[in-house]
Design an enzyme around this catalytic site. Structure first.
Site, short mmCIF file in Angstrom:
data_model
loop_
_atom_site.label_atom_id
_atom_site.label_comp_id
_atom_site.label_asym_id
_atom_site.label_seq_id
_atom_site.Cartn_x
_atom_site.Cartn_y
_atom_site.Cartn_z
N LYS A 1 3.76 -74.08 55.23
CA LYS A 1 2.50 -74.51 54.59
C LYS A 1 1.35 -74.41 55.61
CE LYS A 1 4.41 -78.49 53.43
NZ LYS A 1 5.80 -78.19 53.83
N THR A 2 1.57 -74.96 56.80
CA THR A 2 0.52 -74.92 57.82
C THR A 2 0.26 -73.47 58.23
OG1 THR A 2 1.49 -76.98 58.62
CG2 THR A 2 -0.18 -75.95 60.02
N ASP B 1 -2.84 -82.14 56.32
CA ASP B 1 -1.40 -82.22 56.14
C ASP B 1 -1.04 -83.61 55.58
OD1 ASP B 1 1.14 -81.26 56.22
OD2 ASP B 1 1.41 -81.46 58.37
N THR C 1 4.68 -82.79 51.22
CA THR C 1 6.09 -82.66 50.87
C THR C 1 6.34 -83.36 49.53
OG1 THR C 1 6.44 -84.62 52.21
CG2 THR C 1 6.98 -82.50 53.23
N ARG D 1 11.45 -72.87 60.09
CA ARG D 1 11.36 -73.70 61.30
C ARG D 1 12.75 -73.93 61.89
NH1 ARG D 1 8.45 -78.79 60.30
NH2 ARG D 1 6.58 -77.62 60.77
P1 ADP Z 1 5.17 -76.63 57.22
O1 ADP Z 1 3.70 -76.73 57.45
O2 ADP Z 1 5.53 -76.22 55.82
O3 ADP Z 1 5.94 -77.84 57.66
P2 ADP Z 1 4.98 -74.60 59.25
O4 ADP Z 1 3.91 -73.75 58.67
O5 ADP Z 1 4.61 -75.50 60.37
O6 ADP Z 1 5.72 -75.43 58.11
O7 ADP Z 1 6.15 -73.60 59.70
C1 ADP Z 1 7.12 -73.96 60.69
C2 ADP Z 1 7.44 -72.76 61.57
O8 ADP Z 1 8.16 -71.81 60.80
C3 ADP Z 1 6.20 -72.05 62.10
O9 ADP Z 1 6.02 -72.33 63.45
C4 ADP Z 1 6.46 -70.57 61.92
O10 ADP Z 1 6.77 -69.98 63.13
C5 ADP Z 1 7.68 -70.50 61.03
N1 ADP Z 1 7.35 -69.90 59.73
C6 ADP Z 1 6.97 -70.58 58.63
N2 ADP Z 1 6.79 -69.74 57.60
C7 ADP Z 1 7.06 -68.52 58.05
C8 ADP Z 1 7.07 -67.23 57.44
N3 ADP Z 1 6.77 -67.07 56.14
N4 ADP Z 1 7.41 -66.16 58.20
C9 ADP Z 1 7.75 -66.33 59.48
N5 ADP Z 1 7.77 -67.52 60.12
C10 ADP Z 1 7.43 -68.61 59.42
#
Ligand code: ADP
Length: 357
Positions: free
Chosen positions: A81-82, A126, A175, A234
């Site tokens: 998401k981030t 977030d 979430t 992640r």
């Molecule tokens: P969320 O915000 O949903 O908790 P993040 O955006 O922080 O998740 O993603 C966590 C990690 O996973 C990031 O550091 C990134 O390296 C990896 N990641 C997330 N989505 C992808 C994607 N679509 N392709 C490659 N790596 C990804």
């Protein structure tokens, strides 16, 4: 508390502390995470439907010369998401300011951030379901009319100020979409749920990360790690790092299927990607509560974990993998859950389970 200049002509002063996290330090202050975080749509693997929609939306906004609609992304942690918010900002060529709802405790926190935004910029919040009521109410006119409605002074001398804000885009991530109030949810132009990733997609994530970290990995090795990554990039990235430690210390540095599987066995991550906590949760429900149903509070207390960790981290994948079932009376282990742990499901339980389904 937000940084904001004192010369805002309103006589409003804010403390010079900042709840904004810089984009490059998103969440971690951690060079590993930021070095592997995709910066464009090509390196953002999977989530095809989301990418297709976003590409069109971004193109349209650019052609109109207008900022993007407000966007809400929801789904379990670690699904990107981030990351996708950062990709959107770089594709639009705009700055992104990143914060999280718990950092916006006081009205001046959110006011300060809103007033620091420039036209077209993205504000990423977030855990937006954790915004308090006051912050939410400040956001409504900001999102809808790009104004800040503020009351100054006390009782009879109170005045309402309507301060125009630059047109910005809010990207919210959560979430728990269900915990967002409907007035807030309704103000997002697009709401998208991020999906768990397939093994093939995660293998791509693994290979990409290995390449950035200059690790040697075979295709089989990447798939072996992907299979135990619970559909989550992640986790895949974390496992690459752990397995690479084993590869360097115990093997010849190359991550192949055997190295991956043996290392993950040692780390007690099973072939479904479950770790000790997940197995403890399933075992607890089976051994202490006859397979369930049992309430989340009881489970959390028995495992000495907080409810949020269980709900946000353990459960989504156990539910998606079909090992656990959520019922109105609590959580139940499914026949697959029993099978996975190598425990025979009592026939009475089996019947109960079938009745619930
Ligand atoms: P969320 O915000 O949903 O908790 P993040 O955006 O922080 O998740 O993603 C966590 C990690 O996973 C990031 O550091 C990134 O390296 C990896 N990641 C997330 N989505 C992808 C994607 N679509 N392709 C490659 N790596 C990804």
């Amino acid at each position: 508390m937000a940084i904001i200049s004192d010369d805002n002509n309103l006589g409003i002063k804010f403390e010079k502390k900042n709840p904004i996290i810089k984009a490059e330090n998103i969440e971690y202050d951690n060079t590993f995470e930021s070095s592997i975080r995709p910066k464009d749509f090509d390196s953002y693997i999977g989530q095809t439907a989301l990418k297709e929609t976003l590409k069109i939306t971004l193109e349209a906004a650019k052609k109109r010369g207008k900022p993007l609609d407000h966007l809400l992304f929801y789904g379990p942690p670690g699904l990107g998401k981030t990351t996708v918010a950062g990709v959107i900002a770089s594709q639009m060529g705009v700055e992104i300011k990143i914060t999280s709802a718990p950092a916006l405790e006081r009205p001046r926190d959110i006011i300060g951030i809103l007033m620091s935004l420039k036209g077209g910029e993205i504000l990423f919040i977030d855990e937006i379901h954790r915004l308090n009521k006051v912050a939410e109410e400040i956001l409504y006119p900001a999102m809808e009319d790009f104004t800040l409605d503020m009351t100054t002074g006390k009782s009879q001398t109170a005045k309402t100020l309507r301060i125009p804000l630059p047109k910005f885009t809010l990207i919210g991530a959560t979430t728990k979409a269900g915990e967002l109030s409907s007035p807030l949810r309704d103000r997002f132009g697009m709401i998208h749920r991020l999906e768990f990733y397939t093994v093939e997609e995660l293998a791509e994530v693994v290979k990409r990360t290995a390449k950035i970290l200059e690790l040697e990995i075979t295709n089989d090795g990447a798939i072996a790690i992907a299979m135990r990554s619970r559909g989550t990039p992640r986790i895949a990235n974390r496992l690459v790092k752990r397995v690479s430690d084993f590869a360097i210390v115990k093997y010849d540095g190359i991550i192949d299927k055997n190295v991956a599987n043996e290392s993950l066995d040692i780390l007690k991550i099973d072939e479904f990607g479950l770790d000790n906590t997940d197995r403890a949760l399933l075992n607890l429900i089976i051994n202490k509560y006859d397979g369930g149903p049992v309430g989340i509070e009881t489970i959390a207390a028995a495992l000495s974990e907080d409810i949020k960790t269980i709900e946000d981290v353990c459960e989504p994948y156990l539910l998606q993998a079909g090992l656990l079932q959520r019922t109105p009376r609590g959580r139940k282990v499914s026949p697959e859950g029993y099978r996975h742990l190598g425990i025979k499901m009592p026939s009475q339980q089996k019947k109960l389970f079938e009745d619930i389904l």
